[in-house]
Motif scaffolding. Structure first.
Motif, PDB file in Angstrom:
ATOM      1  N   LEU A  88     -36.557  -9.977  17.544  1.00 12.88           N
ATOM      2  CA  LEU A  88     -36.843  -9.868  18.932  1.00 12.88           C
ATOM      3  C   LEU A  88     -37.537  -8.565  18.887  1.00 12.88           C
ATOM      4  CD1 LEU A  88     -37.309 -10.878  21.663  1.00 12.88           C
ATOM      5  CD2 LEU A  88     -34.846 -10.281  22.150  1.00 12.88           C
ATOM      6  N   PHE A  89     -36.995  -7.625  18.758  1.00 16.40           N
ATOM      7  CA  PHE A  89     -37.387  -6.209  18.912  1.00 16.40           C
ATOM      8  C   PHE A  89     -38.092  -5.817  17.507  1.00 16.40           C
ATOM      9  CE2 PHE A  89     -33.875  -6.223  21.701  1.00 16.40           C
ATOM     10  CZ  PHE A  89     -34.534  -5.910  22.853  1.00 16.40           C
ATOM     11  N   SER A  90     -38.780  -6.546  16.620  1.00 18.90           N
ATOM     12  CA  SER A  90     -39.390  -5.976  15.311  1.00 18.90           C
ATOM     13  C   SER A  90     -40.638  -5.606  15.920  1.00 18.90           C
ATOM     14  CB  SER A  90     -39.632  -7.341  14.406  1.00 18.90           C
ATOM     15  OG  SER A  90     -40.069  -8.237  15.064  1.00 18.90           O
ATOM     16  N   PRO A  91     -41.337  -6.052  16.917  1.00 16.60           N
ATOM     17  CA  PRO A  91     -42.902  -5.121  17.183  1.00 16.60           C
ATOM     18  C   PRO A  91     -42.867  -3.829  17.470  1.00 16.60           C
ATOM     19  CG  PRO A  91     -42.798  -7.321  18.257  1.00 16.60           C
ATOM     20  CD  PRO A  91     -41.409  -7.131  17.673  1.00 16.60           C
ATOM     21  N   LEU A  92     -41.586  -3.226  17.668  1.00 19.16           N
ATOM     22  CA  LEU A  92     -41.192  -1.990  17.876  1.00 19.16           C
ATOM     23  C   LEU A  92     -41.217  -0.951  16.833  1.00 19.16           C
ATOM     24  CD1 LEU A  92     -38.752  -1.938  20.973  1.00 19.16           C
ATOM     25  CD2 LEU A  92     -41.155  -1.790  20.973  1.00 19.16           C
ATOM     26  N   TYR A  93     -40.914  -1.564  15.632  1.00 23.36           N
ATOM     27  CA  TYR A  93     -40.738  -0.719  14.501  1.00 23.36           C
ATOM     28  C   TYR A  93     -41.267  -1.021  13.308  1.00 23.36           C
ATOM     29  CZ  TYR A  93     -36.814  -4.118  13.443  1.00 23.36           C
ATOM     30  OH  TYR A  93     -36.111  -5.106  13.301  1.00 23.36           O
ATOM     31  N   ALA A  94     -41.898  -2.494  12.902  1.00 20.00           N
ATOM     32  CA  ALA A  94     -42.125  -2.988  11.660  1.00 20.00           C
ATOM     33  C   ALA A  94     -43.646  -3.387  11.836  1.00 20.00           C
ATOM     34  CB  ALA A  94     -41.536  -4.499  11.431  1.00 20.00           C
ATOM     35  N   ASP A  95     -44.004  -3.277  10.407  1.00 15.13           N
ATOM     36  CA  ASP A  95     -45.420  -3.513  10.319  1.00 15.13           C
ATOM     37  C   ASP A  95     -45.521  -5.136   9.986  1.00 15.13           C
ATOM     38  OD1 ASP A  95     -44.595  -3.940   7.710  1.00 15.13           O
ATOM     39  OD2 ASP A  95     -45.502  -2.358   6.734  1.00 15.13           O
ATOM     40  N   GLY A  96     -46.793  -5.582   9.716  1.00 19.90           N
ATOM     41  CA  GLY A  96     -47.039  -7.197   9.726  1.00 19.90           C
ATOM     42  C   GLY A  96     -46.383  -7.567   8.765  1.00 19.90           C
ATOM     43  N   ALA A  97     -46.232  -7.018   7.705  1.00 24.13           N
ATOM     44  CA  ALA A  97     -45.629  -7.778   6.252  1.00 24.13           C
ATOM     45  C   ALA A  97     -44.038  -7.930   6.440  1.00 24.13           C
ATOM     46  CB  ALA A  97     -45.901  -6.961   4.777  1.00 24.13           C
ATOM     47  N   LEU A  98     -43.400  -6.712   7.113  1.00 22.06           N
ATOM     48  CA  LEU A  98     -42.082  -6.394   7.354  1.00 22.06           C
ATOM     49  C   LEU A  98     -41.817  -7.599   8.647  1.00 22.06           C
ATOM     50  CD1 LEU A  98     -39.287  -5.378   6.750  1.00 22.06           C
ATOM     51  CD2 LEU A  98     -39.840  -3.559   8.425  1.00 22.06           C
ATOM     52  N   LYS A  99     -42.594  -7.545   9.486  1.00 16.41           N
ATOM     53  CA  LYS A  99     -42.166  -8.648  10.473  1.00 16.41           C
ATOM     54  C   LYS A  99     -42.269 -10.156   9.976  1.00 16.41           C
ATOM     55  CE  LYS A  99     -45.515  -7.123  13.196  1.00 16.41           C
ATOM     56  NZ  LYS A  99     -46.411  -7.061  14.598  1.00 16.41           N
ATOM     57  N   LEU A 100     -43.019 -10.519   9.206  1.00 13.92           N
ATOM     58  CA  LEU A 100     -43.098 -11.806   8.632  1.00 13.92           C
ATOM     59  C   LEU A 100     -41.948 -11.956   7.867  1.00 13.92           C
ATOM     60  CD1 LEU A 100     -45.126 -14.240   8.481  1.00 13.92           C
ATOM     61  CD2 LEU A 100     -45.896 -13.317   6.120  1.00 13.92           C
ATOM     62  N   LYS A 101     -41.716 -11.103   7.059  1.00  8.02           N
ATOM     63  CA  LYS A 101     -40.270 -11.324   6.230  1.00  8.02           C
ATOM     64  C   LYS A 101     -39.139 -11.429   7.389  1.00  8.02           C
ATOM     65  CE  LYS A 101     -41.751  -8.746   2.354  1.00  8.02           C
ATOM     66  NZ  LYS A 101     -41.557  -7.405   1.311  1.00  8.02           N
ATOM     67  N   LEU A 102     -38.987 -10.740   8.164  1.00 11.21           N
ATOM     68  CA  LEU A 102     -37.798 -10.748   9.198  1.00 11.21           C
ATOM     69  C   LEU A 102     -38.004 -12.342   9.727  1.00 11.21           C
ATOM     70  CD1 LEU A 102     -37.929  -7.232  10.989  1.00 11.21           C
ATOM     71  CD2 LEU A 102     -35.939  -8.347   9.889  1.00 11.21           C
ATOM     72  N   LEU A 103     -39.214 -12.570  10.164  1.00 13.18           N
ATOM     73  CA  LEU A 103     -39.156 -13.935  10.548  1.00 13.18           C
ATOM     74  C   LEU A 103     -38.613 -15.081   9.785  1.00 13.18           C
ATOM     75  CD1 LEU A 103     -40.666 -15.885  13.007  1.00 13.18           C
ATOM     76  CD2 LEU A 103     -42.807 -15.845  11.643  1.00 13.18           C
ATOM     77  N   PHE A 104     -39.301 -15.290   8.879  1.00 15.56           N
ATOM     78  CA  PHE A 104     -38.655 -16.000   7.887  1.00 15.56           C
ATOM     79  C   PHE A 104     -37.228 -15.886   7.631  1.00 15.56           C
ATOM     80  CE2 PHE A 104     -43.478 -16.425   5.944  1.00 15.56           C
ATOM     81  CZ  PHE A 104     -43.544 -17.415   7.026  1.00 15.56           C
ATOM     82  N   SER A 105     -36.860 -14.687   7.559  1.00 14.70           N
ATOM     83  CA  SER A 105     -35.298 -14.510   7.016  1.00 14.70           C
ATOM     84  C   SER A 105     -34.446 -14.868   8.336  1.00 14.70           C
ATOM     85  CB  SER A 105     -35.184 -12.972   6.588  1.00 14.70           C
ATOM     86  OG  SER A 105     -35.684 -12.728   5.510  1.00 14.70           O
ATOM     87  N   ALA A 106     -34.876 -14.661   9.612  1.00 15.47           N
ATOM     88  CA  ALA A 106     -33.988 -14.786  10.517  1.00 15.47           C
ATOM     89  C   ALA A 106     -34.098 -16.338  10.946  1.00 15.47           C
ATOM     90  CB  ALA A 106     -34.451 -14.028  12.055  1.00 15.47           C
ATOM     91  N   VAL A 107     -35.170 -16.884  10.674  1.00 15.81           N
ATOM     92  CA  VAL A 107     -35.302 -18.519  10.888  1.00 15.81           C
ATOM     93  C   VAL A 107     -34.344 -19.087   9.961  1.00 15.81           C
ATOM     94  CG1 VAL A 107     -36.753 -20.364  10.991  1.00 15.81           C
ATOM     95  CG2 VAL A 107     -37.319 -18.442  12.100  1.00 15.81           C
ATOM     96  N   SER A 108     -34.535 -18.660   8.816  1.00 14.57           N
ATOM     97  CA  SER A 108     -33.830 -19.380   7.631  1.00 14.57           C
ATOM     98  C   SER A 108     -32.031 -19.133   7.972  1.00 14.57           C
ATOM     99  CB  SER A 108     -34.103 -18.972   6.093  1.00 14.57           C
ATOM    100  OG  SER A 108     -35.390 -19.060   6.119  1.00 14.57           O
ATOM    101  N   ILE A 109     -31.851 -17.924   8.181  1.00 14.21           N
ATOM    102  CA  ILE A 109     -30.381 -17.599   8.196  1.00 14.21           C
ATOM    103  C   ILE A 109     -29.743 -18.364   9.471  1.00 14.21           C
ATOM    104  CG2 ILE A 109     -28.731 -15.580   8.863  1.00 14.21           C
ATOM    105  CD1 ILE A 109     -30.633 -13.892   6.952  1.00 14.21           C
ATOM    106  N   ILE A 110     -30.309 -18.337  10.628  1.00 18.07           N
ATOM    107  CA  ILE A 110     -29.829 -18.758  11.967  1.00 18.07           C
ATOM    108  C   ILE A 110     -29.578 -20.161  11.877  1.00 18.07           C
ATOM    109  CG2 ILE A 110     -30.004 -19.020  14.370  1.00 18.07           C
ATOM    110  CD1 ILE A 110     -30.905 -15.934  14.338  1.00 18.07           C
ATOM    111  N   LEU A 111     -30.808 -20.902  11.439  1.00 19.98           N
ATOM    112  CA  LEU A 111     -30.997 -22.220  11.168  1.00 19.98           C
ATOM    113  C   LEU A 111     -29.915 -22.864  10.128  1.00 19.98           C
ATOM    114  CD1 LEU A 111     -34.785 -23.258  11.811  1.00 19.98           C
ATOM    115  CD2 LEU A 111     -33.107 -22.641  13.104  1.00 19.98           C
TER     116      LEU A 111
END
Length: 395
Positions: free
Chosen positions: A297-320
């Motif tokens: 949720l707060f990744s736009p404050l500290y992450a670049d594009g590649a890291l945000k994408l990794k966080l997106l896929f990782s968070a969705v995979s883990i929580i789902l």
């Protein structure tokens, strides 16, 4: 049965009927009087972002470095890379032919269309658009990136597209006539609006059932549906065209914020439906999922594009994954007769989010509208038939 519940049932039936009618209406439209559309030969190459169109066209080695595009796919990129697509089109007719080149990967930051000059090693800029530019600058008011072209009689033309994105780029490119493109866009827009209406009904229904039965889990579920509505309309471009058309700076961050918010509400829903006798591991896992969702949720404050994408896929995979496992655990261990319906609601929400992400970020699923609407219908049926006895947390 309350008046509101009866109203929701009637509205869901109306939405299903409208969706069926729309599909039949568009299928019956006949465009056979139009000439067949010339097919394009597609090629691609990845380069440094500093490579300009002038440098590319002036270098024969680079112009011969294009590889045939075997199939439509999605490529990982970064801010230092650019993807070039080359389309060779021949007009077989003895008169000029008007067509539209369309690029379908909506999250792309920058999309530039060029036509290669035949008499000199140079190219002419036809148009520039993308999620980094205001919506009004597009030559056609469509959610996809479309550029009108004209081919002279018997002309063999080469078009180049320069694509940039900080994380991900698709390669889906199509050639069509303007009437066919507008028809396809109108059909997709109608389908999207019907799905939006069904999601708004789910938001209201979940909130109403939560208020009626004093169940905090249903409030969290209503929040998930509302955040999911933002995710869907951010990915399909409707939110950009209607809510912030003059503020393209919102586009790179709202996808991650909306998905993070949806995962936060889904985690809170899971927390509210945990059995009272659940062990520490289940509660610690839920807390860990909540922290992962907040990180996205707060990744736009500290992450670049590649890291945000990794966080997106990782968070969705883990929580789902955690949601599906908890749904199975609750169904097998709860002593409440109807508690499995909460598990089915969580599973339907999980599959909806996964389906939308797969369609818009990978372009692998083309039946997503039907699948998503089926999941929404299942969720509505479960909410409409949720008995009061089910809303108590199992002991």
């Amino acid at each position: 049965m309350s008046v509101f519940t009866a109203f929701c049932r009637i509205m869901m039936v109306c939405v299903v009927a409208l969706l069926t009618l729309v599909q039949h209406s568009y299928a019956s439209i006949n465009l056979s009087q139009q000439l067949p559309i010339p097919q394009a030969e597609l090629y691609y190459q990845l380069s440094d972002a500093e490579l300009t169109i002038a440098s590319l066209t002036a270098n024969p080695a680079l112009m011969h470095n294009f590889s045939p595009l075997p199939q439509q796919t999605t490529l990982r990129t970064n801010e230092q890379q650019a993807l070039w697509l080359q389309a060779k089109i021949t007009n077989p007719y003895p008169e000029p032919f008007d067509a539209v080149i369309s690029y379908h990967f909506l999250p792309a930051d920058r999309v530039s269309f060029y036509k290669l000059d035949q008499d000199a090693p140079s190219a002419t800029l036809l148009g520039q658009m993308g999620s980094d530019f205001p919506f009004a600058e597009r030559p056609l008011p469509l959610n996809i990136f479309s550029q009108p072209i004209r081919l002279a009689a018997g002309e063999q033309a080469t078009f180049l597209l320069r694509l940039q994105d900080a994380a991900l780029l698709g390669t889906e490119l199509s050639i069509s006539t303007l009437p066919q493109l507008l028809l396809d866009h109108q059909q997709q827009l109608t389908n999207n609006n019907l799905v939006n209406g069904a999601l708004m009904l789910l938001v209201l229904l979940a909130a109403y059932r939560g208020l009626q039965q004093q169940q905090s889990a249903l409030y969290a579920l209503a929040g998930f549906y509302l955040a999911f509505l933002l995710v869907l309309n951010t990915l399909n471009g409707i939110a950009f065209s209607l809510l912030w058309p003059e503020n393209p700076e919102f586009n790179p961050v709202l996808l991650y914020i909306s998905v993070g918010l949806a995962l936060v509400f889904l985690t809170l829903f899971n927390r509210s439906t945990l059995p009272n006798n659940a062990g520490r591991f289940a509660r610690y896992s839920n807390t860990g999922c909540l922290l992962v969702a907040l990180a996205l949720l707060f990744s736009p404050l500290y992450a670049d594009g590649a890291l945000k994408l990794k966080l997106l896929f990782s968070a969705v995979s883990i929580i789902l994954t955690a949601t599906v496992l908890q749904a199975i655990y609750t169904s097998l261990t709860s002593i409440i007769r109807y508690s499995s319906r909460f598990s089915l609601l969580a599973a339907a929400a999980t599959l909806s989010l996964l389906l939308v992400q797969t369609h818009y970020l990978s372009s692998f699923v083309y039946w997503s509208n039907v699948g998503l609407f089926l999941l929404i219908s299942v969720s509505a049926i479960l909410l409409l038939n949720l008995p009061k006895a089910e809303t108590s947390r199992p002991d």
